[in-house]
Design an enzyme around this catalytic site. Sequence first.
Site, PDB file in Angstrom:
ATOM      1  N   ASP A   1       0.869  -1.187   0.000  1.00 12.51           N
ATOM      2  CA  ASP A   1       0.000   0.000   0.000  1.00 12.51           C
ATOM      3  C   ASP A   1       0.903   1.233   0.000  1.00 12.51           C
TER       4      ASP A   1
ATOM      5  N   LEU B   1      -6.713  -4.494  -4.594  1.00  9.38           N
ATOM      6  CA  LEU B   1      -7.712  -3.507  -4.146  1.00  9.38           C
ATOM      7  C   LEU B   1      -7.209  -2.071  -4.222  1.00  9.38           C
TER       8      LEU B   1
ATOM      9  N   THR C   1      -3.269   5.648 -11.049  1.00 13.33           N
ATOM     10  CA  THR C   1      -3.285   4.507 -10.115  1.00 13.33           C
ATOM     11  C   THR C   1      -4.168   3.377 -10.627  1.00 13.33           C
TER      12      THR C   1
ATOM     13  N   THR D   1     -15.938  -2.494  -9.053  1.00  8.49           N
ATOM     14  CA  THR D   1     -17.126  -1.817  -8.536  1.00  8.49           C
ATOM     15  C   THR D   1     -18.327  -1.990  -9.459  1.00  8.49           C
ATOM     16  N   ASP D   2     -19.520  -1.864  -8.896  1.00  7.62           N
ATOM     17  CA  ASP D   2     -20.734  -1.891  -9.723  1.00  7.62           C
ATOM     18  C   ASP D   2     -20.879  -0.615 -10.555  1.00  7.62           C
ATOM     19  N   GLU D   3     -20.094   0.434 -10.208  1.00  8.37           N
ATOM     20  CA  GLU D   3     -20.246   1.706 -10.926  1.00  8.37           C
ATOM     21  C   GLU D   3     -19.846   1.596 -12.391  1.00  8.37           C
TER      22      GLU D   3
ATOM     23  N   TYR E   1     -13.838   8.276 -12.015  1.00  9.89           N
ATOM     24  CA  TYR E   1     -13.523   7.102 -11.179  1.00  9.89           C
ATOM     25  C   TYR E   1     -14.018   5.823 -11.851  1.00  9.89           C
TER      26      TYR E   1
ATOM     27  N   SER F   1     -12.198   4.847 -14.944  1.00 10.04           N
ATOM     28  CA  SER F   1     -10.857   4.276 -14.706  1.00 10.04           C
ATOM     29  C   SER F   1     -10.971   2.840 -14.203  1.00 10.04           C
ATOM     30  N   LYS F   2     -11.991   2.545 -13.393  1.00 10.68           N
ATOM     31  CA  LYS F   2     -12.167   1.166 -12.920  1.00 10.68           C
ATOM     32  C   LYS F   2     -12.599   0.271 -14.098  1.00 10.68           C
TER      33      LYS F   2
ATOM     34  N   ASN G   1     -20.038  -0.314  -0.062  1.00  6.82           N
ATOM     35  CA  ASN G   1     -19.710  -0.895   1.250  1.00  6.82           C
ATOM     36  C   ASN G   1     -19.860   0.149   2.339  1.00  6.82           C
TER      37      ASN G   1
ATOM     38  N   VAL H   1     -26.901  16.534   1.682  1.00  8.90           N
ATOM     39  CA  VAL H   1     -27.467  15.520   0.784  1.00  8.90           C
ATOM     40  C   VAL H   1     -27.474  16.094  -0.637  1.00  8.90           C
TER      41      VAL H   1
ATOM     42  N   PRO I   1     -21.985  16.283 -10.281  1.00  7.49           N
ATOM     43  CA  PRO I   1     -22.147  16.191 -11.734  1.00  7.49           C
ATOM     44  C   PRO I   1     -22.126  14.722 -12.179  1.00  7.49           C
TER      45      PRO I   1
HETATM   46  P1  NAD Z   1      -9.916   3.199   0.046  1.00  6.19           P
HETATM   47  O1  NAD Z   1      -9.796   4.504  -0.664  1.00  6.19           O
HETATM   48  O2  NAD Z   1     -10.429   3.160   1.442  1.00  6.19           O
HETATM   49  O3  NAD Z   1      -8.485   2.479   0.083  1.00  6.19           O
HETATM   50  C1  NAD Z   1      -7.633   2.455  -1.031  1.00  6.19           C
HETATM   51  C2  NAD Z   1      -6.252   2.016  -0.571  1.00  6.19           C
HETATM   52  O4  NAD Z   1      -5.401   1.971  -1.721  1.00  6.19           O
HETATM   53  C3  NAD Z   1      -5.607   2.963   0.439  1.00  6.19           C
HETATM   54  O5  NAD Z   1      -5.036   2.229   1.504  1.00  6.19           O
HETATM   55  C4  NAD Z   1      -4.542   3.678  -0.375  1.00  6.19           C
HETATM   56  O6  NAD Z   1      -3.407   4.051   0.403  1.00  6.19           O
HETATM   57  C5  NAD Z   1      -4.192   2.626  -1.424  1.00  6.19           C
HETATM   58  N1  NAD Z   1      -3.652   3.229  -2.643  1.00  6.19           N
HETATM   59  C6  NAD Z   1      -4.177   4.271  -3.360  1.00  6.19           C
HETATM   60  N2  NAD Z   1      -3.367   4.565  -4.395  1.00  6.19           N
HETATM   61  C7  NAD Z   1      -2.338   3.681  -4.346  1.00  6.19           C
HETATM   62  C8  NAD Z   1      -1.176   3.469  -5.152  1.00  6.19           C
HETATM   63  N3  NAD Z   1      -0.895   4.253  -6.217  1.00  6.19           N
HETATM   64  N4  NAD Z   1      -0.332   2.459  -4.823  1.00  6.19           N
HETATM   65  C9  NAD Z   1      -0.601   1.669  -3.746  1.00  6.19           C
HETATM   66  N5  NAD Z   1      -1.634   1.848  -2.934  1.00  6.19           N
HETATM   67  C10 NAD Z   1      -2.517   2.832  -3.240  1.00  6.19           C
HETATM   68  O7  NAD Z   1     -10.765   2.267  -0.914  1.00  6.19           O
HETATM   69  P2  NAD Z   1     -11.813   1.120  -0.546  1.00  6.19           P
HETATM   70  O8  NAD Z   1     -13.131   1.716  -0.360  1.00  6.19           O
HETATM   71  O9  NAD Z   1     -11.221   0.233   0.491  1.00  6.19           O
HETATM   72  O10 NAD Z   1     -11.834   0.341  -1.948  1.00  6.19           O
HETATM   73  C11 NAD Z   1     -10.911  -0.716  -2.205  1.00  6.19           C
HETATM   74  C12 NAD Z   1     -11.164  -1.268  -3.591  1.00  6.19           C
HETATM   75  O11 NAD Z   1     -12.499  -1.752  -3.679  1.00  6.19           O
HETATM   76  C13 NAD Z   1     -11.024  -0.225  -4.698  1.00  6.19           C
HETATM   77  O12 NAD Z   1     -10.415  -0.865  -5.806  1.00  6.19           O
HETATM   78  C14 NAD Z   1     -12.456   0.182  -5.031  1.00  6.19           C
HETATM   79  O13 NAD Z   1     -12.559   0.569  -6.376  1.00  6.19           O
HETATM   80  C15 NAD Z   1     -13.178  -1.120  -4.764  1.00  6.19           C
HETATM   81  N6  NAD Z   1     -14.590  -0.976  -4.327  1.00  6.19           N
HETATM   82  C16 NAD Z   1     -14.954  -0.143  -3.303  1.00  6.19           C
HETATM   83  C17 NAD Z   1     -16.285  -0.089  -2.880  1.00  6.19           C
HETATM   84  C18 NAD Z   1     -16.723   0.803  -1.737  1.00  6.19           C
HETATM   85  O14 NAD Z   1     -17.927   0.925  -1.499  1.00  6.19           O
HETATM   86  N7  NAD Z   1     -15.832   1.403  -0.976  1.00  6.19           N
HETATM   87  C19 NAD Z   1     -17.240  -0.886  -3.522  1.00  6.19           C
HETATM   88  C20 NAD Z   1     -16.848  -1.706  -4.573  1.00  6.19           C
HETATM   89  C21 NAD Z   1     -15.517  -1.767  -4.958  1.00  6.19           C
HETATM   90  O1  DAU Z   2     -20.933   1.502  -5.772  1.00  2.48           O
HETATM   91  C1  DAU Z   2     -19.641   1.229  -5.308  1.00  2.48           C
HETATM   92  C2  DAU Z   2     -18.907   2.514  -5.066  1.00  2.48           C
HETATM   93  O2  DAU Z   2     -19.456   3.081  -3.875  1.00  2.48           O
HETATM   94  C3  DAU Z   2     -17.395   2.338  -4.915  1.00  2.48           C
HETATM   95  O3  DAU Z   2     -16.876   1.861  -6.124  1.00  2.48           O
HETATM   96  C4  DAU Z   2     -16.727   3.663  -4.534  1.00  2.48           C
HETATM   97  O4  DAU Z   2     -15.348   3.456  -4.305  1.00  2.48           O
HETATM   98  C5  DAU Z   2     -17.374   4.173  -3.265  1.00  2.48           C
HETATM   99  O5  DAU Z   2     -16.827   5.419  -2.916  1.00  2.48           O
HETATM  100  C6  DAU Z   2     -18.885   4.294  -3.452  1.00  2.48           C
HETATM  101  O6  DAU Z   2     -19.199   5.338  -4.405  1.00  2.48           O
HETATM  102  P1  DAU Z   2     -20.417   6.351  -4.161  1.00  2.48           P
HETATM  103  O7  DAU Z   2     -20.164   7.560  -4.955  1.00  2.48           O
HETATM  104  O8  DAU Z   2     -21.722   5.661  -4.320  1.00  2.48           O
HETATM  105  O9  DAU Z   2     -20.182   6.615  -2.558  1.00  2.48           O
HETATM  106  P2  DAU Z   2     -20.292   7.949  -1.698  1.00  2.48           P
HETATM  107  O10 DAU Z   2     -20.242   7.507  -0.259  1.00  2.48           O
HETATM  108  O11 DAU Z   2     -19.337   8.989  -2.132  1.00  2.48           O
HETATM  109  O12 DAU Z   2     -21.761   8.458  -2.011  1.00  2.48           O
HETATM  110  C7  DAU Z   2     -22.904   7.641  -1.778  1.00  2.48           C
HETATM  111  C8  DAU Z   2     -24.125   8.406  -2.260  1.00  2.48           C
HETATM  112  O13 DAU Z   2     -24.326   9.525  -1.394  1.00  2.48           O
HETATM  113  C9  DAU Z   2     -23.978   8.983  -3.652  1.00  2.48           C
HETATM  114  O14 DAU Z   2     -25.236   8.901  -4.327  1.00  2.48           O
HETATM  115  C10 DAU Z   2     -23.602  10.440  -3.428  1.00  2.48           C
HETATM  116  C11 DAU Z   2     -24.281  10.757  -2.110  1.00  2.48           C
HETATM  117  N1  DAU Z   2     -23.580  11.758  -1.252  1.00  2.48           N
HETATM  118  C12 DAU Z   2     -22.261  11.567  -0.980  1.00  2.48           C
HETATM  119  C13 DAU Z   2     -21.568  12.468  -0.191  1.00  2.48           C
HETATM  120  C14 DAU Z   2     -20.093  12.274   0.092  1.00  2.48           C
HETATM  121  C15 DAU Z   2     -24.280  12.827  -0.712  1.00  2.48           C
HETATM  122  O15 DAU Z   2     -25.511  12.974  -0.923  1.00  2.48           O
HETATM  123  N2  DAU Z   2     -23.612  13.717   0.082  1.00  2.48           N
HETATM  124  C16 DAU Z   2     -22.272  13.600   0.348  1.00  2.48           C
HETATM  125  O16 DAU Z   2     -21.706  14.483   1.054  1.00  2.48           O
END
Ligand code: NAD
Ligand code: DAU
Length: 358
Positions: free
Chosen positions: A33, A81, A100, A134-136, A160, A163-164, A190, A216, A292
Amino acid sequence: MKRILVTGGAGFIGSAVVRQLIDETEATVINADALTYAGNLESLGPARDHPRHRFEQVDIRDRAAVERLFRDHRPDAVMHLAAESHVDRSIEGPAAFVETNVTGTQNLLEAARAHWEGFEGAARDRFRFHHVSTDEVYGDLGPDEPPFSEQTPYAPSSPYSASKAASDHLVRAWHQTYGLPILITNCSNNYGPYQFPEKLIPLMILNAVEGRSLPVYGNGENIRDWLYVEDHARALRLVLENGRVGRTYNIGGRCERANLKVVQTVCQILNRLCPHPDYAYERLIEFVPDRPGHDRRYAIDDSRIARELGWAPKESFESGLEKTVQWYLDNQQWLDRVRTGEYRAWMETNYRHRVMEK
Ligand code: NAD
Ligand code: DAU
């Protein structure tokens, strides 16, 4: 599998994966990491100092460092991850997401391929490259459309998710072209302990407790499918151990909720666990200018992983959310560590134009 290389193991989901691998298997975990703003070794808990945990501070954008990682540790599986993961940050600054998520993944694929091609026999057959996505990538789902299946065409909306999506395509191409034994998982939103407090649920908990607005986006009707992080980590381990090579598995929470409903539920839990003497937390909710390209709805059809691997989420949204809120109330020290100057600068950038402070 004896030696598993986990990238991004100091992040939210990666740290849950590492904690489970240390607690529930005999594997040695090589945790690579870069420790960006989102990575924190304290998220590992006791796993951090476990003799089977090896931490390497490696930036996956650095090809030579990634190659060294494979040479030094000779993993028999990779769980990838590491990523830039926040949609709003990708709108402000997309370059880091391409570097990244796309180039970093390519570096890993090339290093993994060279490593795997050096194996023979059972070791070669056993090796896996598991890409966590991700589902996105499937884009914007209409209110009456069926949930995303593994056959849904890709249509990412944000830098984002684009890129995924690109990284998923690279991983699949490395399988088709070079035979690299890959697995891909695409998971929904998550939530749970150790999530960086720029994301919806932890942000709302902290803002409420600190008496700030609960911003919101838009009308709050956007829908996400929520999954407790430990359930995701368990699904990832199942896919790694038993998933069919070359396959994609969708993972979801069977829990579609509109954002406003999620924020109101957080408020209700806080009203019980830490009531404010003068008002209910819902009073702090404020509708602010939208993100946006904001996708309206995500929902996952998880029938493949359920049928083939017997996975289902264990935690209900209500119990998982209550545990999560309690965790944030109890872990001030972790919060103080992660809410650095960089965090405050990000809050300023993302909310300055949106929120009228109460
Ligand atoms: P996070 O942002 O909490 O953690 C990302 C980690 O990657 C961090 O520890 C960071 O230091 C490390 N990192 C970032 N850039 C790096 C680089 N260039 N080299 C090495 N390490 C690097 O993310 P998360 O929410 O734990 O998500 C983890 C993975 O799961 C991601 O690939 C994300 O796309 C995917 N994902 C996340 C969610 C979600 O809801 N959070 C859902 C579906 C999939
Ligand atoms: O669906 C999986 C994805 O879920 C992952 O791939 C991403 O890494 C993770 O960040 C997450 O993306 P979202 O954009 O859905 O998560 P976020 O928590 O940023 O936002 C959740 C929803 O809430 C989204 O519809 C935007 C809204 N939101 C978010 C923030 C930060 C608000 O209304 N207000 C806020 O301040």
